[in-house]
Design an enzyme around this catalytic site. Structure first.
Site, mmCIF file in Angstrom:
data_model
loop_
_atom_site.group_PDB
_atom_site.id
_atom_site.type_symbol
_atom_site.label_atom_id
_atom_site.label_comp_id
_atom_site.label_asym_id
_atom_site.label_seq_id
_atom_site.Cartn_x
_atom_site.Cartn_y
_atom_site.Cartn_z
ATOM 1 N N GLU A 105 0.887 -1.176 0.000
ATOM 2 C CA GLU A 105 0.000 0.000 0.000
ATOM 3 C C GLU A 105 0.911 1.208 0.000
ATOM 4 O O GLU A 105 1.527 1.536 1.015
ATOM 5 C CB GLU A 105 -0.914 -0.046 1.229
ATOM 6 N N CYS B 5 -1.562 9.086 2.627
ATOM 7 C CA CYS B 5 -1.339 8.677 1.244
ATOM 8 C C CYS B 5 -2.519 9.077 0.366
ATOM 9 O O CYS B 5 -2.367 9.238 -0.844
ATOM 10 C CB CYS B 5 -1.073 7.183 1.159
#
Length: 481
Positions: A255, A289
């Site tokens: 991720e 993110c």
């Protein structure tokens, strides 16, 4: 406006944990408060011998926990987190520099992760197939069940010191998979506290270790070790690529970073768009993110949107993260703030106009708004991990989608519009793991699938359900009718 106060926290000396046993050594990793550079704690660093001990302890034969036992442990952990919400929030603030508003919210999110994992631990995950549905079939039934992986290695980042750890540990416990945790050396204290709560909740030591140490002593050997069945990593695309290249023949869940756009169309609710821009760009000090990295605003509403955005932005006050009035705390350290400052300078040197903020003090960088930002600038083409809001004019939705897809990343995105047709076009056209309509790109439920494509990840999803499935393998067997 920069706020300031002083909220000292007692320094912690915390161990590594090897399968439930606390280990201290002569080597320590020091942890400093990004706001005032005071040491807030340290954790014991281990070497390869201790890593080998942990692996052996996790792979040793043991009676597996029942689904009910796993669910109980997860629910107890959730209760312990809730009971210690303020203590943990202040610890995160001390080591990460995030405001108390953010860290209290993070503890709540982690509580959800454990609650959802407890629910999923009880869910039957098998399937049944009748074999007489084909002319060549037999009077049999085929069944499936899921078995936990023998060993998981999880590497977590600094930006969510509790919730990112929870997203690795809770699914592993629900699945019954032993897990080795390596938290960020910048924010390890919260991870250790969570591990201690899990032990307190009844988790057997052989199901969890928390290790700290040098890359070549802990991290890289575990990534390469053939006994590790899965490497689950959240962090930068650069490190993710290194893991993918060196992990060998094992599962990887990567991720990675993002360069998420928020598209504002000419039919948008502009007050909503301004609020989403503030929340998407400035929350968690811009260190997500999924944070908004590019505001793509249709030319017809550019001036009106910018005016509303500038009216709202000053309410996102920055300063001492421990001050109750602070909304935006620091980034993780001064070096990170300096890189953000350089990206702002690059944009203005190329013709962008600074409308709000832009100043730095140590690791604190003010929430910043720029307009007329060139698309080939650092802000326009790379992930800049901080509270910066660059505005880019776009002609129409097609132009916005083209620019949204023009970076190596594909994690999250958002579009603000009243048109269902435009929303569907955006959902279909944007190459990203998530497209949210009239919401920030980062909106999700801790249960729902989450992950990106391209340099944002290999398409493997996190979220409690997906993570549990990825931490197991499917076994098929058949029995007579």
């Amino acid at each position: 406006m920069i706020l300031s106060s002083s909220q000292p926290i007692a320094m912690l000396s915390l161990p590594s944990y090897l399968a439930g046993k606390a280990v201290t050594t002569d080597a320590w990793i020091d942890v400093f408060n990004p706001w005032n550079q005071e040491q807030v704690g340290r954790v014991a660093a281990v070497g390869r011998a201790q890593v080998e001990q942990a692996i052996a302890a996790h792979l040793a034969p043991a009676e597996p926990l029942t689904r009910f036992q796993r669910s109980q442990i997860l629910n107890r952990t959730r209760d312990l987190l809730e009971a210690r919400r303020e203590e943990l929030a202040r610890l995160i603030t001390a080591e990460a520099g995030l405001s108390l508003r953010e860290t209290r919210y993070e503890v709540g999110r982690a509580c959800d992760v454990f609650a959802f994992a407890a629910m999923e631990a009880l869910r039957d995950d098998g399937r049944i197939f009748s074999c007489d549905i084909s002319p060549t079939g037999k009077a049999r039934k085929i069944y499936t069940l899921r078995e936990p992986l023998p060993l998981v290695f999880a590497i977590t980042p600094f930006n969510h010191p509790l919730n990112q750890v929870a997203h690795k540990l809770a699914p592993a416990i629900a699945a019954g998979a032993p897990i080795l945790l390596k938290p960020s050396e910048k924010t390890p204290l919260t991870a250790v506290r969570l591990v201690e709560l899990l032990y307190e909740a009844g988790l057997p030591g052989p199901l969890l270790s928390c290790l700290h140490g040098a890359l070549d002593e802990v991290t890289r050997p575990l990534i390469r070790d053939e006994r590790v069945a899965l490497v689950s990593f959240t962090g930068s695309a650069k490190v993710g690529r290194e893991i993918a290249a060196t992990a060998g023949y094992k599962k990887t869940c990567l991720e990675l970073g993002g360069h998420s756009p928020l598209i504002v169309l000419d039919d948008a609710d502009l007050d909503l768009a301004a609020k989403l821009a503030c929340e998407g760009c400035f929350r968690n000090s811009g260190q997500r993110c999924t944070a908004v990295r590019r505001l793509l605003v249709q030319e017809g509403v550019l001036a009106d949107f910018t005016e509303r955005f500038l009216r709202l932005a000053p309410t996102y006050t920055c300063g001492d993260p421990a001050d109750e009035a602070t909304v935006v705390g620091t980034v993780i350290d001064e070096a990170a703030a300096q890189s953000l400052e350089a990206a702002i300078d690059d944009a203005t040197a190329r013709g962008a106009r600074l409308l709000h903020g832009g100043h730095r003090r140590g690791a604190l960088i003010e929430p910043t708004i720029l307009t007329a930002v060139p698309r080939d600038s650092v802000l326009g083409s790379r992930e800049c991990f901080g509270p910066i809001a660059p505005i880019f004019p776009v002609r129409d939705l097609d132009d916005a989608i083209e620019y949204a897809n023009a970076t190596p990343y594909g994690l999250s995105s958002g579009v603000v519009t009243r048109s269902m047709e435009a929303a569907i076009t955006a959902v279909k056209g944007i190459k990203a793991g998530t497209v949210n309509v009239n919401e920030i790109p980062g909106y999700r439920l801790e249960l729902s699938p989450f992950g990106g494509v391209k340099d944002s990840g290999l398409g493997i999803k996190e979220g409690v359900i997906e993570a549990i499935q990825f931490m197991t393998t499917v076994k098929t067997y058949s029995l007579p009718w």
